[in-house]
Design a protein around this motif. Structure first.
Motif, PDB file in Angstrom:
ATOM      1  N   ALA A 108      -3.724  -8.945  -4.214  1.00 17.79           N
ATOM      2  CA  ALA A 108      -4.506  -8.387  -2.949  1.00 17.79           C
ATOM      3  C   ALA A 108      -3.971  -8.925  -1.904  1.00 17.79           C
ATOM      4  O   ALA A 108      -4.048  -8.458  -0.892  1.00 17.79           O
ATOM      5  N   TYR A 156       0.987  -1.132   0.118  1.00 19.27           N
ATOM      6  CA  TYR A 156      -0.079   0.020   0.077  1.00 19.27           C
ATOM      7  C   TYR A 156       0.890   1.200  -0.073  1.00 19.27           C
ATOM      8  O   TYR A 156       1.919   1.299   0.599  1.00 19.27           O
ATOM      9  N   GLU A 197      -9.509  -7.502  -3.830  1.00 22.03           N
ATOM     10  CA  GLU A 197      -9.209  -7.174  -2.423  1.00 22.03           C
ATOM     11  C   GLU A 197     -10.208  -7.361  -1.399  1.00 22.03           C
ATOM     12  O   GLU A 197     -10.240  -7.966  -0.488  1.00 22.03           O
ATOM     13  N   ARG A 249      -0.638  -7.441  -0.637  1.00 18.54           N
ATOM     14  CA  ARG A 249      -1.004  -6.183  -0.022  1.00 18.54           C
ATOM     15  C   ARG A 249      -1.497  -6.331   1.307  1.00 18.54           C
ATOM     16  O   ARG A 249      -1.022  -5.790   2.256  1.00 18.54           O
ATOM     17  N   ARG A 260     -10.203 -10.157   1.260  1.00 16.50           N
ATOM     18  CA  ARG A 260     -10.324  -9.621   2.812  1.00 16.50           C
ATOM     19  C   ARG A 260     -11.603 -10.403   3.476  1.00 16.50           C
ATOM     20  O   ARG A 260     -11.481 -10.891   4.588  1.00 16.50           O
ATOM     21  N   LEU A 304      -9.896   0.564  -3.926  1.00 14.30           N
ATOM     22  CA  LEU A 304      -9.460  -0.712  -3.949  1.00 14.30           C
ATOM     23  C   LEU A 304     -10.146  -1.565  -4.807  1.00 14.30           C
ATOM     24  O   LEU A 304     -11.462  -1.428  -5.057  1.00 14.30           O
TER      25      LEU A 304
END
Length: 151
Positions: free
Chosen positions: A129, A53, A70, A132, A74, A66
């Protein structure tokens, strides 16, 4: 005794598969910025393939800042975390003897782990993702080491 049961039930609900209830997310737009009160602006990433990020996002992320991948990553990690917490809330001997609760949650955990593995293999954007997300953890932390298994 009832209080512990309610805590366990609430935790178990965190790992239940709610894929039909997931909201759709706007496509990623790298032109979107967040402006602070002092006039500064920032972005979280410039490209969906970025593995770190620029600025780590907080709990609220404006739409389009985003990529949708992502949110998929998540959400799946959140389900895995919920299952792991639910397993820890089951008394040791119930886990050892393989109680029905333990078997059900373990099955959901395996399902979500397979889902995360499939997502990471699905596209380069999904893998980026995950990386990150991992970039926010120290490399010697248990969370980083666990997620490294999927990347």
């Amino acid at each position: 005794m009832e209080k512990n049961y309610k805590q366990k039930t609430a935790t178990i609900e965190e790992c239940v598969d709610n894929t039909n209830q997931q909201p759709m997310h706007e496509p990623f737009d790298n032109r979107k910025v967040v402006t602070t009160n002092d006039g500064n602006f920032y972005r979280f990433i410039l490209n969906p393939l970025d593995e770190t990020y620029l600025v780590r996002p907080g709990p609220y992320v404006p739409p389009g800042m985003l990529p949708p991948e992502e949110y998929e990553i998540r959400t799946t990690i959140s389900k895995i975390n919920g299952c792991r917490k639910a397993i820890k809330s089951i008394p040791f001997f119930n886990r050892l003897l393989g109680s029905d609760d333990f078997k059900a949650i373990r099955g959901l955990l395996n399902k979500h782990q397979a889902e995360l593995n499939a997502l990471v293999k699905k596209s380069r954007e999904h893998k980026a993702a995950l990386r990150r997300f991992m970039s926010g953890f120290p490399k010697d932390s248990p969370a980083w080491n666990y997620l490294k298994l999927f990347s």
